[in-house]
Design a protein around this motif. Structure first.
Motif, mmCIF file in Angstrom:
data_model
loop_
_atom_site.group_PDB
_atom_site.id
_atom_site.type_symbol
_atom_site.label_atom_id
_atom_site.label_comp_id
_atom_site.label_asym_id
_atom_site.label_seq_id
_atom_site.Cartn_x
_atom_site.Cartn_y
_atom_site.Cartn_z
ATOM 1 N N PHE A 39 28.874 -14.042 51.249
ATOM 2 C CA PHE A 39 28.745 -14.821 50.024
ATOM 3 C C PHE A 39 27.574 -15.798 50.140
ATOM 4 C CE2 PHE A 39 33.332 -13.987 50.511
ATOM 5 C CZ PHE A 39 33.569 -13.295 49.335
ATOM 6 N N PRO A 40 26.952 -16.144 49.008
ATOM 7 C CA PRO A 40 26.043 -17.297 49.005
ATOM 8 C C PRO A 40 26.864 -18.575 49.167
ATOM 9 C CG PRO A 40 25.716 -15.877 47.088
ATOM 10 C CD PRO A 40 26.988 -15.453 47.720
ATOM 11 N N LEU A 41 26.382 -19.487 49.966
ATOM 12 C CA LEU A 41 27.121 -20.721 50.214
ATOM 13 C C LEU A 41 26.674 -21.805 49.234
ATOM 14 C CD1 LEU A 41 27.102 -20.850 54.111
ATOM 15 C CD2 LEU A 41 28.672 -19.678 52.580
ATOM 16 N N THR A 42 27.595 -22.672 48.899
ATOM 17 C CA THR A 42 27.270 -23.766 47.992
ATOM 18 C C THR A 42 26.399 -24.790 48.697
ATOM 19 O OG1 THR A 42 29.251 -25.013 48.599
ATOM 20 C CG2 THR A 42 29.447 -23.439 46.781
ATOM 21 N N GLU A 43 25.812 -25.673 47.897
ATOM 22 C CA GLU A 43 24.939 -26.710 48.447
ATOM 23 C C GLU A 43 25.708 -27.608 49.418
ATOM 24 O OE1 GLU A 43 22.125 -30.374 46.798
ATOM 25 O OE2 GLU A 43 23.235 -29.097 45.414
ATOM 26 N N GLU A 44 26.944 -27.928 49.101
ATOM 27 C CA GLU A 44 27.755 -28.800 49.951
ATOM 28 C C GLU A 44 28.018 -28.153 51.313
ATOM 29 O OE1 GLU A 44 32.155 -30.987 49.881
ATOM 30 O OE2 GLU A 44 31.489 -29.712 48.218
ATOM 31 N N ILE A 45 28.402 -26.873 51.308
ATOM 32 C CA ILE A 45 28.675 -26.176 52.573
ATOM 33 C C ILE A 45 27.417 -26.081 53.408
ATOM 34 C CG2 ILE A 45 29.419 -23.989 53.565
ATOM 35 C CD1 ILE A 45 31.252 -23.600 51.199
ATOM 36 N N TRP A 46 26.281 -25.785 52.770
ATOM 37 C CA TRP A 46 25.033 -25.675 53.529
ATOM 38 C C TRP A 46 24.645 -27.018 54.162
ATOM 39 C CZ3 TRP A 46 23.030 -21.950 55.851
ATOM 40 C CH2 TRP A 46 22.940 -20.654 55.342
ATOM 41 N N LEU A 47 24.751 -28.090 53.413
ATOM 42 C CA LEU A 47 24.349 -29.381 53.966
ATOM 43 C C LEU A 47 25.241 -29.789 55.139
ATOM 44 C CD1 LEU A 47 23.524 -31.340 50.675
ATOM 45 C CD2 LEU A 47 21.920 -30.557 52.429
ATOM 46 N N ASP A 48 26.560 -29.535 55.028
ATOM 47 C CA ASP A 48 27.450 -29.821 56.156
ATOM 48 C C ASP A 48 27.071 -28.999 57.377
ATOM 49 O OD1 ASP A 48 28.854 -31.659 54.718
ATOM 50 O OD2 ASP A 48 30.471 -30.291 54.141
ATOM 51 N N TRP A 49 26.810 -27.733 57.163
ATOM 52 C CA TRP A 49 26.445 -26.849 58.276
ATOM 53 C C TRP A 49 25.137 -27.310 58.920
ATOM 54 C CZ3 TRP A 49 25.790 -20.801 57.707
ATOM 55 C CH2 TRP A 49 25.687 -20.240 58.982
ATOM 56 N N LEU A 50 24.145 -27.617 58.085
ATOM 57 C CA LEU A 50 22.842 -28.029 58.620
ATOM 58 C C LEU A 50 22.943 -29.329 59.417
ATOM 59 C CD1 LEU A 50 20.723 -27.189 55.467
ATOM 60 C CD2 LEU A 50 20.536 -26.053 57.685
ATOM 61 N N LYS A 51 23.713 -30.289 58.914
ATOM 62 C CA LYS A 51 23.849 -31.559 59.634
ATOM 63 C C LYS A 51 24.564 -31.365 60.969
ATOM 64 C CE LYS A 51 23.766 -34.343 55.426
ATOM 65 N NZ LYS A 51 24.546 -35.182 54.474
ATOM 66 N N ASP A 52 25.585 -30.488 60.979
ATOM 67 C CA ASP A 52 26.267 -30.199 62.248
ATOM 68 C C ASP A 52 25.331 -29.526 63.241
ATOM 69 O OD1 ASP A 52 28.565 -31.309 61.275
ATOM 70 O OD2 ASP A 52 29.486 -29.400 60.691
ATOM 71 N N GLU A 53 24.542 -28.582 62.764
ATOM 72 C CA GLU A 53 23.608 -27.889 63.664
ATOM 73 C C GLU A 53 22.524 -28.842 64.182
ATOM 74 O OE1 GLU A 53 23.677 -24.938 64.930
ATOM 75 O OE2 GLU A 53 25.430 -24.193 63.860
#
Length: 928
Positions: free
Chosen positions: A104-118
Motif C-alpha cells: 500500500f502507499p503509506l500516509t504522510e503521518e506513517i511516513w514521517l514517523d518511520w523517517l524520524k525513527d530511522e
C-alpha cells in the motif's frame, strides 16, 4: 553560538544547585520516605507493566497471524505498527513498515514517523544512504511538502561529506519543483531553501576590515546571485502571505527591487486573488472536500498551466486517494497533455496501488506501459469475474500488436499463443473457483484467438478446434454462435465446412431454429446442387416440425397449469366466502346477548358512580346519569359515535384504549421528520444494524431512537431511520451521505412524509435512458443550462453499476418544468433520454380505511373508452348511494326520492344531522 552555549551551561548549573538544595531541605525536615513503601510501589508497577507487555505481545502475534492469512488487510497493518512502536520493537517495526509499504502507499503521518525513527536509529550508524533511499520512496507515494522539507533538512546534516553541498541544493531544487507551487505549504520550502543559502552566505563573507581576494569576491557575488534568484522565483509564484516575502526582499536587497520582479510579483498577486476564494472554501470544508477540489481543478484546467494543474490534482489525491474517478481524470490528463514517461508511469502505478480493484485503471496502466515501451506487471484484485476478462483482453491486445505476422513463426507469436492458453486456464481455474461463475460465458477470448489464427496465421484448422471447444461449453444451442462460426468459415474456410457448420446448427439450435434454417437454404441456393438442396429442405422441415411439436406440448402444459391454478384460486375464494358467511351468522347470534349483558353492566356501574359522586360534581339534583357521564368524560354528544357506551374507569377496555393512545402518540413522535433522517443502500447481511447506525451517527448529535427495518422473516431490509433529539443534528447527518459502511456507500437523505407533503420536491425530474458511462458531472453540465441544480442522484445497482436512471432536483418547480420541455428526447452519446417530473405513487393512501382519493389528483392508470373495469362496480345499495347535494334528482322524467347526504346520518325537521340506528339501516335496505 558560543555565547548561547555558555548561557545554557550556566542555566543547567543553577538548576542542579537548586535541586540539591531541595533534597537537603527535605532531609532536614524529616520528609524521608518510609521503608518498604517505595519497594512495594515499584513491585506493583513492575507487575502491571509485565501484564501489559504480555497482552501486547499476544495481540502482536494475533495481528501477525492474521496478516499471514490476508496480507491485504490495511487496518491490521496499521494496528500492528502502532503496537510495535508502543513496545519499542524497532527491528520488528521496521519489517512491519516495509511489508505494508510493498502493498500500500503509506500516509504522510506513517511516513514521517518511520523517517524520524530511522533517522534516530542511524545516528549511531555511519551509513546515511539507507535513510536517503527511504526518503526517495516516501516522496513517490504522495506529493507532501512536509516530507520534502524533512528530506532537505536531513540532507543538510551530510553537507560536510564530499559533494554534500551540491546534494543539498539538488534536493532543495527537487522540493521546490515538486511542491513549490503548493499555495498554502509551498512557502515554507522556499523559506528553508533561502535560509540555507543565507547560512552559506555568512561563511563566504570576509571578516570586517579584511579586503577579500578576487576568488572570495567571485564566491560572494555568486552566493548573493543565488539568493536574489530564489527571491525572484518565489515572488513570481502565487503563494499565501507573499506580501511578507516581498517586504523581506525589499529590506534584504541593497539596490532595491528590480522593475521586472515587481511586475512578476503583481501578476502573481492577481493570480492569488483569483485562487484565494477556492483556497478559503477548502479551509472551511469538511473532509474529503471532493466537490471543492473538483471546482479548483476545473478552474486550473481553464487557466491551462500544466504545473499548477498537476499540483492541484496531487493535493486532491492526497486526501482522496481511494476515489478511482479522480485517479482516472488525473492519469487521462497526463496521458493526453504532458506525456512525460516517468511522470505518467509513476502516476499510473500509484493509481493502481491505491485502487487495485478498479479494472479501468489497470487497462489505462497497460496502455500507458505499451505507449512508453515499458514492461507489464502482475495484475489482480478485481471484484467481478468479468473484470478479469476485460483486463486479459487488454493484455492480449498488447501482445498481438507486438507480433510480426509476415513471419511464419516468431518469439512474439509464441508468447501470444501462450498468453491465450494461460488466460483460458486462469478463467477456468482461478476465476470460476473464486466467483462461482464463468467470467467469459460467451468465450470471447477464444473467439478472438480463433479469428487471429484464421486471419493472420492462416491456420484455419486451429480456429476450427477452438470453435469446437466453444460449442462444447454450452453455446451450441444459440443461433448467433453458430452464425459467428459460419461467417468465419465463409471468410477463411471452404464450402464443405460451411455446409457442415450449418447442418450442425439446424440440429442443435433451440432458440432461433427458423433463422439458421433460412441461412442454410439461402446458402444452398447459392452454392449447392439439387441433391444438396433436397437434403437441406428435408433436414429443415424435419427439425422445424419437431420444434413445433415440442412448442405445442409446452404451450398445452402451461395452459393446463394455468387452468389448474385458476381452479385452485376459485376454490379458495369460494371456501373463503362460505367461511365468512358462516362466521357472520354465528357472530350475529351471539352479538345480541353479549351487547345486552354489556350495556346492563355498564349502566349499573355508572349508576353506582353517579350516586357516589359528590353533589358539586353533579351540578343540580336533577342531573341524569347520562348528563353526568357527558360532563365527566366528554365522550357523548358530537365526540362519540352513535350508540357509544363508554367503559368505566379502571376496566380492561379502558386500559386497552389508553395503551392504544400511548402507542399512537409514540408513533407520531417517532415520525418527527424535522429531526429524522432516512438511511438506505445498506448491506442485507449487516450484523446488528442498530448498533452500526448508532456508531455512524453518534458524532452528529444526541440520538433519540434508531429504527432499522426488518422483513417478515426477521432479515434486515437494508434501510432504516435515525431520529435525533434536536433538528440541529440533521444537517450534520446529511454530510455522511455516501460514507462507506462495510464496503457499500450509505445513502442519507431527509426524512419527509410525502403523504403530508403532496407537493414535496415537485422540482425534481426523473431521467431514464442515460448511457452507463454518463457521470454526475456530465449530467450536471447538461442540466444547469435550464436552472439551478440542487442535487443529482445516479441510480445504481447494489454492486455499484449504473442503471441508466437519474433524479435531478432544481431550485423550483418552474425550472424543473422547463428542463422537462427542453431535455425530453435529447440524445446523449447516441442514447435518447426520457425526462419527466418525478411523481412516485403516494404510499398508504388507498390502504387506509375511509381514505378517499382527491378528485383533482391525476390517476396513475388510464381508463379505456368504456370507463372502469368490471371489477370496479359499486356494490353499495342504491338507497345508500351518496349524492352530491341535498337537492332532489330528476330521473326518467320524474323526481326521485331525496336521499340522505351521507350513508350514516339523516336530516331531521330542524335541519340538524341525526345519526342512523340499526333499524334505520334495515328499513333502508328493505325499502327497495
Amino acid at each position: 553560538m558560543a555565547a548561547s552555549s555558555n548561557a545554557e551551561q550556566t542555566q543547567l548549573q543553577d538548576m542542579e544547585e537548586e535541586d540539591a538544595g531541595m533534597e537537603e531541605r527535605n532531609i532536614e525536615s524529616g520528609d524521608e520516605p518510609e521503608e518498604g513503601m517505595g519497594e512495594e510501589n515499584s513491585d506493583e508497577e513492575e507487575e502491571d507493566s509485565s501484564e501489559d507487555e504480555k497482552e501486547n505481545e499476544a495481540e502482536i502475534q494475533r495481528l501477525e497471524e492474521q496478516l499471514s492469512i490476508n496480507a491485504f488487510d490495511y487496518n491490521c497493518h496499521v494496528d500492528l505498527i502502532k503496537l510495535l512502536k508502543q513496545e519499542g520493537e524497532l527491528s520488528r517495526l521496521r519489517k512491519a513498515r516495509q511489508k505494508m509499504s510493498e502493498l500500500f502507499p503509506l500516509t504522510e503521518e506513517i511516513w514521517l514517523d518511520w523517517l524520524k525513527d530511522e533517522i534516530r536509529m542511524t545516528e549511531e550508524e555511519p551509513n546515511r544512504e539507507k535513510v536517503y533511499e527511504l526518503f526517495e520512496k516516501a516522496t513517490k507515494d504522495y506529493i507532501c511538502p512536509d516530507i520534502w522539507l524533512e528530506y532537505a533538512q536531513y540532507s543538510i546534516g551530510g553537507m560536510g561529506s564530499p559533494g554534500g553541498l551540491d546534494k543539498v541544493r539538488a534536493i532543495f531544487e527537487r522540493a521546490v519543483t515538486a511542491v513549490g507551487l503548493h499555495m498554502t505549504k509551498g512557502q515554507m520550502v522556499w523559506e528553508a531553501y533561502r535560509e540555507f543559502e543565507n547560512v552559506i552566505l555568512s561563511t563566504v563573507q570576509p571578516p570586517p576590515g579584511k579586503i577579500p581576494s578576487t576568488k572570495e569576491q567571485d564566491m560572494l557575488k555568486t552566493q548573493l546571485d543565488r539568493i536574489h534568484t530564489l527571491f525572484r522565483r518565489q515572488l513570481a509564484i502565487p503563494l499565501m502571505d507573499m506580501e511578507a516575502t516581498y517586504a523581506e526582499y525589499e529590506e534584504w536587497s541593497e539596490h532595491g527591487v528590480a522593475e521586472t520582479v515587481i511586475q512578476q510579483y503583481k501578476k502573481a498577486l492577481q493570480q492569488l486573488a483569483k485562487c484565494k476564494p477556492l483556497e478559503e472554501s477548502l479551509i472551511v470544508a469538511e473532509p474529503p472536500k471532493l466537490a471543492e477540489y473538483q471546482s479548483y481543478i476545473d478552474f486550473e484546467l481553464k487557466e491551462g498551466d500544466p504545473a499548477r494543474i498537476q499540483i492541484i490534482f496531487e493535493r486532491t489525491l492526497a486526501e482522496n486517494c481511494l476515489v478511482p474517478d479522480m485517479w482516472a481524470k488525473y492519469t487521462t490528463y497526463l496521458d493526453r497533455q504532458l506525456k512525460i514517461k516517468d511522470l505518467v508511469l509513476s502516476s499510473h502505478e500509484r493509481a493502481v496501488r491505491n485502487c487495485p480493484w478498479t479494472m479501468g485503471l489497470w487497462k489505462s496502466y497497460l496502455l500507458a506501459l505499451e505507449r512508453h515501451g515499458a514492461d507489464h506487471h502482475t495484475i489482480s484484485g478485481f471484484i467481478q469475474a468479468t473484470d478479469y476478462v476485460e483486463i486479459w483482453q487488454a493484455h492480449l491486445d498488447y501482445l498481438r500488436r507486438r507480433v510480426d505476422f509476415s513471419k511464419e513463426s516468431s518469439k512474439e507469436l509464441e508468447e501470444l499463443r501462450g498468453a491465450f492458453s494461460r488466460s483460458l486456464d486462469y478463467m477456468k481455474q482461478d476465476v470460476e473457483e473464486r466467483f462461482g461463475e464463468s467470467g467469459d460465458p460467451s468465450c470471447i477470448i477464444m473467439q478472438i484467438w480463433a479469428r487471429i489464427e484464421a486471419l493472420h496465421c492462416k491456420n484455419i484448422q486451429k480456429a476450427r478446434e477452438l470453435w469446437d471447444s466453444i460449442m462444447t461449453k454450452g453455446n451450441a444451442k444459440y443461433a448467433n454462435m453458430w452464425l459467428e462460426y459460419y461467417n468465419l468459415e465463409r471468410s477463411y474456410g471452404d464450402t464443405v465446412h460451411c455446409r457442415k457448420a450449418l447442418h450442425r446448427a439446424v440440429q442443435c439450435t433451440s432458440d432461433y431454429p427458423e433463422h439458421v434454417s433460412e441461412v442454410l437454404l439461402t446458402f444452398e441456393r447459392v452454392e449447392g446442387s439439387l441433391e444438396d438442396w433436397d437434403v437441406a429442405v428435408q433436414k429443415t422441415e424435419t427439425r422445424l416440425n419437431r420444434i413445433n411439436e415440442q412448442r405445442a406440448k409446452v404451450a398445452e402444459k402451461e395452459a393446463n397449469l394455468a387452468r389448474q391454478e385458476e381452479e385452485k384460486t376459485d376454490q379458495r375464494r369460494r371456501t373463503k366466502v362460505d367461511k365468512k358467511a358462516q362466521r357472520k351468522v354465528q357472530k350475529g347470534s351471539r352479538i345480541g346477548e353479549k351487547r345486552k349483558a354489556e350495556q346492563d353492566d355498564y349502566q349499573e356501574e355508572w349508576n353506582d358512580k353517579f350516586e357516589q359522586a359528590p353533589k358539586k360534581h353533579r351540578g343540580n339534583g336533577d342531573q341524569t346519569t347520562e348528563e353526568y357521564m357527558e360532563t365527566e368524560t366528554g365522550l357523548f354528544g358530537r365526540n362519540a359515535r352513535p350508540g357509544y357506551k363508554p367503559p368505566p374507569p379502571g376496566s380492561k377496555r379502558a386500559q386497552q384504549g389508553a395503551a392504544a393512545e400511548q402507542r399512537s402518540d409514540d408513533k407520531q413522535e417517532l415520525r418527527n421528520d424535522n429531526s429524522s433522517v432516512f438511511i438506505s443502500n445498506l448491506a442485507y447481511t449487516l450484523k446488528d444494524p442498530e448498533a452500526k447506525l448508532r456508531a455512524q451517527f453518534e458524532t452528529c448529535g444526541p440520538i433519540k431512537q434508531v429504527r432499522p427495518v426488518f422483513g417478515n422473516k426477521g432479515t434486515f431490509k437494508g434501510y432504516g431511520y435515525v431520529q435525533f433529539e434536536s433538528p440541529v443534528s440533521v444537517p450534520e447527518a446529511l454530510k455522511l451521505d455516501r460514507r462507506e459502511v462495510e464496503g457499500r456507500p450509505m445513502f442519507v437523505s431527509p426524512c419527509v412524509d410525502k403523504n403530508k407533503n403532496p407537493d414535496f420536491k415537485k422540482q425534481k425530474i426523473f431521467i431514464s435512458g442515460l448511457p452507463f458511462t454518463c457521470t454526475k458531472e456530465q449530467l450536471e453540465e447538461i442540466c444547469k443550462s435550464h436552472g439551478t441544480v440542487k442535487d443529482i442522484r445516479l441510480v445504481t445497482y447494489r454492486s455499484g453499476k449504473p442503471k441508466g436512471l437519474a433524479y435531478v432536483e432544481f431550485a423550483d418547480e418552474a425550472q424543473a418544468s422547463q428542463a422537462v420541455l427542453k431535455m425530453d428526447g435529447m440524445n446523449i452519446e447516441d442514447n435518447k433520454i426520457c425526462v419527466a417530473i418525478s411523481n412516485p405513487p403516494r404510499r398508504n393512501m388507498m390502504d387506509k380505511p375511509g381514505s378517499n382519493r382527491p378528485a383533482d389528483m391525476m390517476p396513475r392508470q388510464v381508463f379505456g373508452s368504456r370507463g372502469r373495469g368490471r371489477t370496479q362496480l359499486s356494490l353499495l345499495p342504491r338507497s345508500l348511494h351518496r349524492q352530491s347535494g341535498p337537492g332532489s334528482k330528476v330521473e326518467n322524467g320524474r323526481a326521485a326520492e331525496q336521499v340522505p347526504a351521507t350513508a350514516s346520518a339523516v336530516v331531521n325537521a330542524a335541519g340538524e344531522m341525526k345519526p342512523l340506528s340499526n333499524s334505520d339501516f334495515a328499513r333502508m335496505l328493505l325499502s327497495k
